[in-house]
Design an enzyme around this catalytic site. Structure first.
Site, PDB file in Angstrom:
ATOM      1  CG  HIS B 154     -51.361  16.090  44.451  1.00 46.88           C
ATOM      2  ND1 HIS B 154     -51.778  17.329  44.887  1.00 46.88           N
ATOM      3  CD2 HIS B 154     -50.030  16.031  44.706  1.00 46.88           C
ATOM      4  CE1 HIS B 154     -50.735  17.980  45.387  1.00 46.88           C
ATOM      5  NE2 HIS B 154     -49.669  17.217  45.300  1.00 46.88           N
ATOM      6  CG  ASP B 231     -52.565  15.827  38.452  1.00 50.58           C
ATOM      7  OD1 ASP B 231     -51.564  16.267  37.857  1.00 50.58           O
ATOM      8  OD2 ASP B 231     -52.585  15.608  39.674  1.00 50.58           O
ATOM      9  CD  GLN B 234     -45.517  13.064  39.912  1.00 47.16           C
ATOM     10  OE1 GLN B 234     -44.462  12.552  39.532  1.00 47.16           O
ATOM     11  NE2 GLN B 234     -45.553  13.976  40.862  1.00 47.16           N
ATOM     12  CE  LYS B 257     -45.435  17.879  41.002  1.00 48.41           C
ATOM     13  NZ  LYS B 257     -44.833  17.790  42.339  1.00 48.41           N
ATOM     14  CB  CYS B 397     -50.275  16.431  48.413  1.00 48.28           C
ATOM     15  SG  CYS B 397     -49.240  17.712  49.087  1.00 48.28           S
TER      16      CYS B 397
END
Lengths: 171, 450
Positions: B154, B231, B234, B257, B397
Site C-alpha cells: 500500500h 503493515d 489487513q 478497519k 492505493c
C-alpha cells in the site's frame, strides 16, 4: 437495471466508449505539455490523471490562429479509463473541432454546469448546444463519476492555455 | 454480545470453527448500518470491509458513553473524572495491545496506520540527524544503507520509505511480486543484504489478499541485522495476530478497519526499540522536564503521543478489540476463510472475469480483486452498486502492484465478520450481468468457455 443506470449509461455514451472519436495521437506528439507554435498555428498536449482511480488522458490540441479569434483545428487524444471518461472525451472531440475559442468556451461552460446540476433536466438551449454530450446529464447524479466525465475537458482547457491560444483559464 | 468493558482474559478460549448460522445472525444484528437500504429500497450488500469496516453497537456506545459519562483531560488533573477518563484511555490501550499479544507499553496511539509508519520513518530520520543520542544510533541511516520494501505495498508502506531514503541518502530496494500476487520470498536472500537496515512489508496485501510468510522475512532480517516494519492493517481485523510471536520490530494497524472508529490507529514497537527511539511530534504531554534551553522526554508510549489524544476513539477501539476477542479470532478467521473460497468461486463462475491475486484459497484473505475483460473497474463498480453491492474500485492505493499486473484499476470484493453467503450470491449475480450490460457476450476474450 434501474432507470438511473439507464440514464447514466445512455446508448450514445456506450457507443462513444466503444468507438471513440479522435482517439490516437499524431506521430511525434509528446506525452507531456509541450507547446509548439508555427506561423498561424499553435499546439500543445496536456496529460491529466484522476488520482482516485488512475484514469489518464493525454490530449493534443491544434489551434489555427490566423483569424480574428483562434479556431480549434483538431483534437487528438489517447487515454485509458472508464466508459464515462472515454466517451466524454470522444464527445468533446466532436463538439470542439472546427469551433472558435468563444464557442468552445460556451460549450465547455455548459457542460460544466450540467455536471454540477445533480441530475436536473437541461434547458432546450443547453440541450441543443451540447448535442451528444447532453447524454451525460445522468452522470451528474453520481458525484463520484463527475470527475470521470470532466477529465478530457480539464485536459482541453489546460492544453489551450499551454498552447498560448488562451492566456488565462476560462478566458 | 455483552456491552461491558471488562479487561480481556489472556488467551483465546474459542475454537477455530466458523461462526454458526445463528452466531452470524447475531453478529449482523450488532451492526446497525447493515440494516439500512439503498436507492429504490435495495438492501445493502457490503463487500468493502477491506477499505473500512462497519461498526458494532458496542463500539458506537463506548464512544458515546465516554463523552456522556467520563469525558475529561487524561493524564492530568486530580479530579475523579480525570481519573476515570485516564482509566478508560489506558484500559483501551491494554485491551488493544493484548489483542495483538503485546504489552501496553509497546502500543503507541496514532491517528491512523499511515501515521504509525511515518512515525517510525521520521524517528529514523531524526536519529540520522543525531537526535536521540548514542541509544538512537541504531536507527540512523546514511549513504550506503538500504531500505527494502515490496512491490505489493500500500502506498502508506512505500512512500514514507521513499521519502526517508531521499532525506538520508539511503537506497530504496524492493522485492517483486509473482504472477499469483505473492511477494517473491525467493528474492529475500539477494535483495536483503548486510546493507539492509529496514525491511518494511505487508502482512497481507489489501489488493491480492495474499498473506505474507512473516517468519521468512523476520529470519532474513535478523540474519543481516535489519529492523522489520509490518503493515498489519489487513491482518489484525481478520486473523489471530500475535505480534511479539511473529518477531517483528514494529507493526502498524488501523482502528477503522477492525470495526473501530476512524481517527485512531496504533504503532506496535518492541519496548527496547521504543525506548531508544527519538520523538517525532513534540510538544505537550510527551515531556519530562522542560526548561527554556532543553527538554527531556517521557518514556514510551507517551513520548510519541504529543498533544491531546483521540481519547474517545481509542476507548471505542478498545471496545472493538474486545468485541473481536469475544467472538474469537480463530472462528472469525475460519468464517472469512470460507468466504474467501466463496468469493473466488463466484468470480471464477462468471466468464470474462480474472482474479488479480491467488486463485487458490490458501494463505489468502477474503479480499478478492478482479478485472472484467472489456469493462473498466469504475463501470463494474457502478453496475454492482446498482444492485446494492458495494465494492471498491480503483488502484486501492497500490499503483505499483497494479502496474505489475498491467492494469490501472481493479474492482475488489472484501468480506468482514458480518459477511454472509447471501452477500456473495448477490455479488455473483450482479457480476454476471456486467458484461451483458456493456454489450459484451458471456464468453471470455481469453478463450475460456462461458
Amino acid at each position: 437495471m434501474s432507470s438511473a443506470m439507464e440514464q447514466l449509461y445512455q446508448q450514445v455514451i456506450l457507443d462513444h466508449a466503444k468507438h471513440p472519436h479522435g482517439r490516437g495521437l499524431p506521430e511525434g506528439v509528446s506525452a507531456v505539455g509541450v507547446a509548439a507554435a508555427d506561423h498561424g498555428t499553435c499546439a500543445a498536449t496536456s496529460h491529466q490523471v484522476n488520482p482516485t482511480c488512475g484514469d489518464e488522458v493525454t490530449l493534443h490540441v491544434d489551434v489555427d490562429t490566423t483569424g480574428d479569434v483562434p479556431v480549434v483545428r483538431d483534437v487528438a487524444w489517447e487515454g485509458q479509463g472508464c466508459s464515462i471518461s472515454q466517451a466524454s472525451t470522444s464527445v468533446l472531440h466532436d463538439l470542439v473541432v472546427g469551433q472558435d475559442l468563444p464557442a468552445v468556451d460556451r460549450v465547455a461552460a455548459t457542460f460544466r454546469e450540467m455536471m454540477q446540476s445533480q441530475g436536473a433536466s437541461l434547458s432546450p438551449d443547453a440541450e441543443e448546444l451540447l448535442g451528444d454530450a447532453a447524454a451525460f446529464v445522468g452522470v451528474s447524479r453520481y458525484a463520484a463519476r463527475v470527475k470521470c466525465a470532466q477529465l478530457g475537458w480539464v485536459a482541453l482547457n489546460d492544453a489551450l492555455i499551454l498552447s498560448g491560444a488562451r492566456t488565462t483559464e476560462d478566458a | 454480545m455483552t456491552s461491558t468493558l471488562e479487561p480481556l482474559l489472556p488467551g483465546d478460549t474459542t475454537d477455530g470453527s466458523p461462526l454458526s448460522a445463528a452466531e452470524l445472525v447475531a453478529v449482523r444484528a450488532d451492526f446497525p448500518l447493515l440494516g439500512r437500504t439503498l436507492r429504490d429500497g435495495r438492501p445493502l450488500v457490503y463487500l468493502d470491509s477491506g477499505a473500512t469496516s462497519q461498526k458494532p453497537d458496542v463500539v458506537l456506545d463506548a464512544e458515546q458513553d465516554f463523552y456522556v459519562r467520563r469525558n475529561a483531560a487524561v493524564h492530568r488533573g486530580a479530579h475523579q473524572l480525570a481519573e476515570e477518563a485516564t482509566e478508560a484511555f489506558e484500559g483501551a490501550r491494554a485491551r488493544v495491545a493484548g489483542f495483538v499479544g503485546a504489552s501496553p507499553g509497546e502500543l503507541v496511539w496514532t491517528s491512523n496506520a499511515t501515521a504509525a509508519i511515518n512515525l517510525v520513518a521520521y524517528a529514523m530520520s531524526n536519529a540520522s540527524l543525531g537526535r536521540g543520542g548514542e541509544a538512537a544510533r541504531r536507527f540512523a541511516l546514511g549513504a550506503g544503507d538500504e531500505i527494502v520494501v515490496t512491490e505489493a505495498e500500500h502506498h502508506a508502506n512505500l512512500v514514507p520509505w521513499q521519502e526517508l531514503a531521499a532525506r538520508t541518502g539511503a537506497t530504496l530496494r524492493w522485492l517483486g511480486v509473482d504472477d499469483d500476487g505473492r511477494i517473491r520470498t525467493d528474492q529475500l536472500a539477494t535483495v536483503v543484504t548486510e546493507r539492509t537496515r529496514v525491511l518494511a512489508f505487508t502482512h497481507a496485501s489489501n489488493v491480492t489478499g495474499a498473506i505474507t510468510p512473516v517468519e521468512a522475512f523476520v529470519a532474513r532480517a535478523r540474519e543481516v541485522g535489519a529492523l522489520t516494519v509490518l503493515d498489519a492493517c489487513q491482518s489484525v481485523p481478520h486473523l489471530p495476530v500475535d505480534l511479539p510471536a511473529l518477531g517483528v520490530d514494529f507493526a502498524a494497524f488501523s482502528g477503522h478497519k477492525m470495526y473501530g472508529p476512524t481517527g485512531v490507529g496504533a504503532l506496535y514497537g518492541r519496548r527496547e526499540l521504543l525506548e531508544a527511539m527519538p520523538p517525532v511530534t513534540t510538544g505537550g504531554s510527551m515531556v519530562e522536564v522542560v526548561t527554556m534551553e532543553a527538554t527531556t522526554y517521557a518514556p514510551p508510549p507517551q513520548r510519541f503521543e504529543a498533544g491531546t489524544q483521540m481519547v474517545s476513539q481509542a476507548v471505542a477501539l478498545g471496545a472493538a478489540a474486545q468485541y473481536l476477542a469475544e467472538l474469537g479470532m480463530p472462528g472469525v478467521a475460519a468464517h472469512e476463510h470460507h468466504l474467501a473460497g466463496a468469493l473466488l468461486d463466484a468470480v471464477a463462475s462468471v466468464p470474462g472475469v480474472r482474479v488479480v491475486g491467488p486463485t487458490e484459497n490458501v494463505d489468502r484473505l477474503a479480499a478478492v480483486s478482479f478485472v472484467v475483460d472489456g469493462v473498466h473497474a469504475h463501470d463494474v463498480g457502478q453496475v454492482l452498486d446498482d444492485a446494492g453491492v458495494a465494492v471498491r474500485v480503483g488502484h486501492h492505493c497500490a499503483q505499483p502492484l497494479h502496474r505489475r499486473f498491467g492494469v490501472a484499476a481493479t474492482a475488489r470484493a472484501s468480506a468482514g465478520v458480518y459477511t454472509t453467503d447471501d452477500d456473495v450470491a448477490a455479488f455473483r449475480e450482479a457480476l454476471a450481468g456486467v458484461r451483458t450490460f456493456f454489450g459484451l457476450d458471456g464468453t471470455a476474450t481469453d478463450g475460456r468457455p462461458a
